[in-house]
Design a protein around this motif. Structure first.
Motif, mmCIF file in Angstrom:
data_model
loop_
_atom_site.group_PDB
_atom_site.id
_atom_site.type_symbol
_atom_site.label_atom_id
_atom_site.label_comp_id
_atom_site.label_asym_id
_atom_site.label_seq_id
_atom_site.Cartn_x
_atom_site.Cartn_y
_atom_site.Cartn_z
ATOM 1 N N UNK A 123 -6.873 -5.422 -0.587
ATOM 2 C CA UNK A 123 -5.821 -5.221 -1.580
ATOM 3 C C UNK A 123 -5.395 -3.757 -1.580
ATOM 4 N N UNK A 124 -4.260 -3.527 -2.181
ATOM 5 C CA UNK A 124 -3.750 -2.177 -2.388
ATOM 6 C C UNK A 124 -4.807 -1.319 -3.107
ATOM 7 N N UNK A 125 -5.474 -1.927 -4.052
ATOM 8 C CA UNK A 125 -6.517 -1.239 -4.825
ATOM 9 C C UNK A 125 -7.661 -0.792 -3.905
ATOM 10 N N UNK A 143 1.282 1.017 -4.482
ATOM 11 C CA UNK A 143 0.124 1.706 -3.913
ATOM 12 C C UNK A 143 -0.100 3.039 -4.627
#
Lengths: 330, 330
Positions: B230-232, B270
């Motif tokens: 994920x972006x995280x 992001x």
């Protein structure tokens, strides 16, 4: 799927949080999905509000700031925002001189902005609307009755925004916005499909090497498919489609726009060909803007927008603008 | 192949013709491949020259103008420019106060700028050089001994450019450029491969859904492959890689950079995650820039660059800049 996201359902909220962090000069209401210039409402100044589905960034949120939009309402990806967002934006930016809604011609956007306009008028806000419908590729399309609104939106927002910033009254700002749209024509080309986060696979099938001539900014079908064309051939096709629809009788603004995934190196090369065709057709170019401004997520491709601009429109075009996506002057 | 080009061998020349048409405020020498600000040489002002392979636009040509580079030399795609271009640029911008070469750390660029520096000195130009090597992903790489130069190049060019514009002498401009590089660290992630016009097929193989952590801006291998993140998770990995290498002891500038084909919507999302990690690690963010600035043609992906900036560096960062790719202030 090659996306930089957390989950399809958080894409828009995540982006708004990231915009808020990067742009303290804007007032980003993540919960209600409205982006407003921080000094709004500006007393005595017409407020400009636009919006539409997300996925076309920097349009519209990246065009909020002095000299352009007063506020923008982002919907879900490729989905109209709702009237509540637009009403909230109108209320936030109304400085007593009224509000202009700039609406791209897609059925959902038109309906929702119409409803929001009624609600705003009920609350005593003077309201005008301008429809942007510059895409000459097709008449009627997925999501659209009539022509689609595409690249001209940038010209309308910049030029009407400059007039509003200078204190022009609502009827004048509206007339200028309408004139810019009437003077503008666009044509887009896809070199790849587009993938939305929710679907996760390409919206339409475009074999590698083929092009879709007349693509819409949501991947709507265009006029025809071709196998590989050179930049030169694409410029001939796109510019002629635009010029045939409305032959200019004076100098023009040119937007050579990327759909999102086409490198700037290629866009500048394409611009060289666009300028060549315009010169060959006897068209005088007053200003040119090259870059990814009215995009379609990860689509590769480009569009050309041409707007005939008299001295007044050029003056508004050149006027200072301070937004995340477009910025010049003081 | 989904390229908007005429032929691989004309890509750079076509792009320069297109830049010349779009930017009358620049002096674009298409034949000799040098882009110079139109008012060069500015008497008494240090000239800043950079360059490198094409395919990273707007870097470097898009950063030429008041407040940033005096000139840029574009090579072929992902290929160093030659010493003749650099010498020509140095000669064009030397206003008697000397010239600073800003060189990304790739073997070809280093050799060619070294040779050009000797030639320029032979012609009586006072010359200094600064090497940019901010990428923490790997030590040694394809094309590089030591660390690669990536996103920090933008910080070096902007901040040293502002100091030069304000009249700082050569040794001071050089010291500032060196300090910015020393204060900067970067880490990049690829979500897709990159396709050069000459090759026409992806430079490396990256199965859909996989990521390359620590990618270079020419598709050089990074640290490792992972399946979908994920972006995280990507923000955690990239920011921590940067912070571990050089823990900041004061406020920082942040560049959240797109590799070219990642939509701005995703980059902003992001950025939200990057800011979250920085906050969690106790880092104070002074300024953030989000967009496609140091790109790798059609690669999907992103990079994070963090530069510790004291009050002086922040003042230079905030100073006006007027280039095609970066523009603010008057």
């Amino acid at each position: 799927m090659r996306m930089l996201i957390n989950a399809p359902e958080t894409v828009v909220a995540d982006a708004l949080r990231g915009m808020a962090a990067a742009h303290p000069e804007l007032n980003v209401d993540v919960e209600n999905r409205v982006i407003v210039r921080r000094d709004a409402p500006v007393a005595g100044q017409v407020g400009l509000v636009s919006g539409g589905g997300s996925g076309h960034e920097p349009l519209h949120g990246g065009f909020v700031g002095p000299g352009m939009l007063s506020a923008a309402c982002p919907g879900e990806v490729f989905t109209s925002p709702v009237p509540d967002q637009m009403l909230r934006a109108a209320t936030a930016v109304d400085g007593g001189a009224g509000v202009l809604f700039i609406v791209k011609n897609y059925t959902g956007d038109v309906l929702n902005f119409d409803m929001a306009a009624e609600l705003a008028e009920d609350e005593g806000i003077r309201l005008a609307k301008v429809l942007v419908n510059d895409d000459v590729a097709v008449i009627d399309s997925l999501f659209t009755a009539g022509r689609r609104g595409t690249g001209a939106t940038l010209f309308v927002e910049k030029i009407a925004g400059a007039a509003a910033e200078a204190g022009a009254p609502l009827d004048r700002v509206e007339a200028i916005a309408r004139q810019v749209n009437e003077n503008s024509r666009s044509f887009g080309v896809a070199l790849s499909s587009v993938t939305t986060p929710a679907k996760g696979t390409p919206t339409f099938d475009l074999p590698s090497g083929e092009l879709e001539l007349g693509i819409g900014i949501h991947g709507e079908p265009g006029r025809e498919r071709r196998s590989t064309m050179t930049s030169r051939e694409i410029a001939d096709f796109a510019v002629d489609a635009v010029l045939e629809d409305r032959p200019p009788t004076g100098p023009v603004l040119v937007l050579v726009n990327g759909m999102g995934a086409t490198p700037l190196l290629e866009l500048y090369g394409f611009n060289a060909e666009v300028q060549r065709v315009l010169t060959q057709r006897g068209v005088t170019v007053a200003r040119t803007l090259v870059g990814n401004y009215v995009t379609s997520l990860d689509m590769a491709g480009c569009s050309v927008t041409i707007c005939q601009a008299d001295e007044e429109l050029l003056r508004w075009w050149d006027a200072p603008v301070q937004t995340p996506g477009l910025r010049w002057g003081r």
